[in-house]
Design an enzyme around this catalytic site. Structure first.
Site, mmCIF file in Angstrom:
data_model
loop_
_atom_site.group_PDB
_atom_site.id
_atom_site.type_symbol
_atom_site.label_atom_id
_atom_site.label_comp_id
_atom_site.label_asym_id
_atom_site.label_seq_id
_atom_site.Cartn_x
_atom_site.Cartn_y
_atom_site.Cartn_z
ATOM 1 N N HIS A 85 -6.535 -13.431 -7.681
ATOM 2 C CA HIS A 85 -7.382 -12.443 -7.019
ATOM 3 C C HIS A 85 -8.773 -12.497 -7.634
ATOM 4 O O HIS A 85 -8.925 -12.753 -8.825
ATOM 5 C CB HIS A 85 -6.792 -11.034 -7.158
ATOM 6 C CG HIS A 85 -7.392 -10.059 -6.190
ATOM 7 N ND1 HIS A 85 -8.632 -9.489 -6.384
ATOM 8 C CD2 HIS A 85 -6.935 -9.560 -5.011
ATOM 9 C CE1 HIS A 85 -8.916 -8.685 -5.370
ATOM 10 N NE2 HIS A 85 -7.902 -8.712 -4.521
ATOM 11 N N HIS B 109 -8.350 -15.597 -3.152
ATOM 12 C CA HIS B 109 -8.919 -14.832 -2.047
ATOM 13 C C HIS B 109 -10.286 -15.394 -1.680
ATOM 14 O O HIS B 109 -11.091 -15.724 -2.547
ATOM 15 C CB HIS B 109 -9.030 -13.355 -2.430
ATOM 16 C CG HIS B 109 -7.713 -12.672 -2.498
ATOM 17 N ND1 HIS B 109 -7.377 -11.620 -1.677
ATOM 18 C CD2 HIS B 109 -6.623 -12.900 -3.272
ATOM 19 C CE1 HIS B 109 -6.138 -11.225 -1.958
ATOM 20 N NE2 HIS B 109 -5.665 -11.997 -2.922
ATOM 21 N N LYS C 129 0.847 -1.190 0.000
ATOM 22 C CA LYS C 129 0.000 0.000 0.000
ATOM 23 C C LYS C 129 0.884 1.243 0.000
ATOM 24 O O LYS C 129 1.988 1.197 0.520
ATOM 25 C CB LYS C 129 -0.910 0.002 1.233
ATOM 26 C CG LYS C 129 -1.752 -1.254 1.418
ATOM 27 C CD LYS C 129 -2.853 -1.360 0.400
ATOM 28 C CE LYS C 129 -3.722 -2.588 0.668
ATOM 29 N NZ LYS C 129 -4.852 -2.698 -0.279
ATOM 30 N N LYS D 218 -1.943 1.218 -2.879
ATOM 31 C CA LYS D 218 -2.015 0.293 -4.006
ATOM 32 C C LYS D 218 -1.624 0.960 -5.318
ATOM 33 O O LYS D 218 -1.154 0.288 -6.231
ATOM 34 C CB LYS D 218 -3.410 -0.309 -4.109
ATOM 35 C CG LYS D 218 -4.540 0.680 -4.324
ATOM 36 C CD LYS D 218 -5.849 -0.024 -4.651
ATOM 37 C CE LYS D 218 -6.403 -0.729 -3.437
ATOM 38 N NZ LYS D 218 -7.714 -1.368 -3.744
ATOM 39 N N LYS E 78 2.517 -8.714 -2.129
ATOM 40 C CA LYS E 78 1.543 -8.851 -3.213
ATOM 41 C C LYS E 78 1.308 -7.530 -3.927
ATOM 42 O O LYS E 78 1.178 -6.482 -3.303
ATOM 43 C CB LYS E 78 0.220 -9.363 -2.629
ATOM 44 C CG LYS E 78 -0.961 -9.362 -3.577
ATOM 45 C CD LYS E 78 -2.232 -9.786 -2.860
ATOM 46 C CE LYS E 78 -3.450 -9.615 -3.752
ATOM 47 N NZ LYS E 78 -3.747 -8.199 -4.022
ATOM 48 N N GLU F 48 -4.765 -5.766 -6.838
ATOM 49 C CA GLU F 48 -5.407 -6.281 -8.049
ATOM 50 C C GLU F 48 -5.372 -5.299 -9.213
ATOM 51 O O GLU F 48 -5.356 -5.706 -10.375
ATOM 52 C CB GLU F 48 -6.856 -6.686 -7.744
ATOM 53 C CG GLU F 48 -7.786 -5.559 -7.342
ATOM 54 C CD GLU F 48 -7.767 -5.259 -5.853
ATOM 55 O OE1 GLU F 48 -8.649 -4.519 -5.397
ATOM 56 O OE2 GLU F 48 -6.866 -5.764 -5.147
#
Length: 475
Positions: free
Chosen positions: A294, A327, A175, A177, A201, A204
């Site tokens: 995702h 997820h 973050k 993002k 990660k 998305e």
């Protein structure tokens, strides 16, 4: 209402419109072991009998159309038609029914989730005679599931690749993002992995934007991976999002990730599409890459109780199409997810054989035979105080992913990762010693924070943070 068709050429062609139920409602039908079975929650329009509505669903998702057609006599509709073989009212709901439909296996192309969904949900959901329609569950017979590769590697192979056993895996979404440069993004990845996380990660919607092109991100992330691995002695990974505007570009990004030595890539399987996802899964299996999935856009499809498609169906489809992680909600975090319902589709992702259990929303017994399992990922609004509940709910075969719960630590990213790792190790040790995580969870975290200043600081920051809202999608 609408139509039906003659099922035998010998009866002759009779033009006109017939009730669907004359041909497609067959309550005496004995389902075959090779049938694909579907459970639809349907709300007929006023005046439409439930038998006619259920038959219409079976017809319009298989061989039927609105009127009798001459070419019906050139095939055997008895062999190819879908059949509504059961209807039951939904308890506590007015004019809602569960319609059970059986589809012959020959209606579907082997190894194609795209074709399966195009048939079963492609057109019938806009049917005027239905006020609302929701696909609650599917039974995929082994005769069909064996035509799919499934996850590129599966749970056991992933653990062997990572050399990590006996606990959930820990992750973190970087973050903010959007907006970071590639170099600063790589720095955040390094700090989180060095602090004790197994994975970081891409979010998305991180693809290849003007502020951070995909190739630059991949390069700086690879540097962070190798540096953190060298310092910690642990295998690390970052979900490099290969999702792109074309399949060709998606594959180019996956190939570059492999060339860099990255262990895992990522795909947004609903926005990217099942055809693209299956293609990427095949590449990942052939080239030793893990595949993180995702579910961006899922709530558009699955959140409303009366119309759309339940996530348990999307979860089954993902297992068939291919993915090593997906997820699955958190139960305790900021995203929708009731406990029993969530555990129902978590079992459908991980286990080989899942018994019918309506208390958890599982309408059919599902036998995956030898198809590898998928790790559920708990992500969204979780922090260290949630660790006992997450460990108890999801068990070892899961990924617990803390974005803001890592990067929001008052001392920085690495201390945030340390806090989460200490909390997880404390919960796993307490569980292994026989302690009750559900009852003693807060005490376990407090005890661990006495010898971890990073965890103590995290506990103080998030001690009052809860997401208390009623779940919309309940049984």
């Amino acid at each position: 209402m609408s139509p039906q068709t003659e099922t035998k050429a010998s009866s002759g062609f009779k033009a006109g419109v017939k009730d669907y139920r004359l041909t497609y409602y067959t309550p005496d039908y004995k389902v075959s072991d090779t049938d694909i079975l579907a459970a639809f929650r349907m709300t007929p329009q006023p005046g439409v009998p439930p038998e006619e509505a259920g038959a219409a669903v079976a017809a319009e998702s298989s061989t039927g159309t609105w009127t009798t057609v001459w070419t019906d006599g050139l095939t055997s509709l008895d062999r190819y038609k879908g059949r509504c073989y059961g209807i039951e009212p939904v308890a506590g709901e007015e004019n809602q029914y569960i319609a059970y439909v059986a589809y012959p296996l020959d209606l579907f192309e082997e190894g194609s989730v795209t074709n399966m969904f195009t048939s079963i949900v492609g057109n019938v959901f806009g049917f005027k005679a239905l006020r609302a329609l929701r696909l609650e569950d599917l039974r995929i017979p082994p005769a069909y599931s064996k035509t799919f590769m499934g996850p590129p590697h599966g749970i056991q192979v992933e653990r062997d690749k990572l050399n990590k056993y006996g606990r959930p895996l820990l992750g973190c979404t970087i973050k903010p993002k959007l907006g970071l440069s590639a170099k600063n993004y790589g720095r955040a990845v390094y700090e989180c992995l060095r602090g004790g996380l197994d994975f970081t990660k891409d979010d998305e919607n991180v693809n290849s934007q003007p502020f951070m092109r995909w190739r630059d991100r991949f390069l700086f992330v690879a540097e962070a991976l190798f540096k953190s691995q060298a310092e910690t002695g642990e295998i690390k990974g970052h979900y490099l999002n290969a999702t792109a505007g074309t399949c060709e570009e998606m594959m180019k990004r996956a190939v570059f990730a492999r060339e860099l030595g990255a262990p895992i890539v990522m795909h947004d399987y609903l926005t990217g599409g099942f055809t693209a996802n299956t293609s990427l899964a095949f590449y990942c299996r052939d080239n030793g890459l893990l595949l993180h999935i995702h579910r961006a856009m899922h709530a558009v499809i699955d959140r409303q109780r009366n119309h759309g498609m339940h996530f348990r169906v999307l979860a089954k489809a993902l297992r068939m199409s291919g993915g090593d992680h997906v997820h699955a909600g958190t139960v305790v975090g900021k995203l929708e997810g009731e406990r029993d319902v969530t555990l129902g589709f978590v079992d459908l992702l991980r286990d080989d054989y899942i018994e019918k259990d309506r208390s958890r929303g599982v309408y059919f017994t599902q036998d995956w035979v030898s198809m590898p399992g998928v790790l559920p990922v708990a992500s969204g609004g979780i922090h260290v105080w949630h660790m006992p509940a997450l460990t108890e709910i999801f068990g070892d075969d899961s990924v617990l992913q803390f974005g803001g719960g890592t990067l929001g630590h008052p001392w920085g990213n690495a201390p945030g990762a340390v806090a989460n790792r200490v909390a997880l190790e404390a919960c796993v040790q307490a569980r292994n010693e026989g302690r009750d995580l559900a009852r003693e969870g807060n005490d376990i975290i407090r005890e661990a924070s006495k010898w971890s200043p990073e965890l103590a600081a995290a506990c103080e920051v998030w001690k009052e943070i809860k997401f208390v809202f009623d779940t919309i999608d309940v049984l």
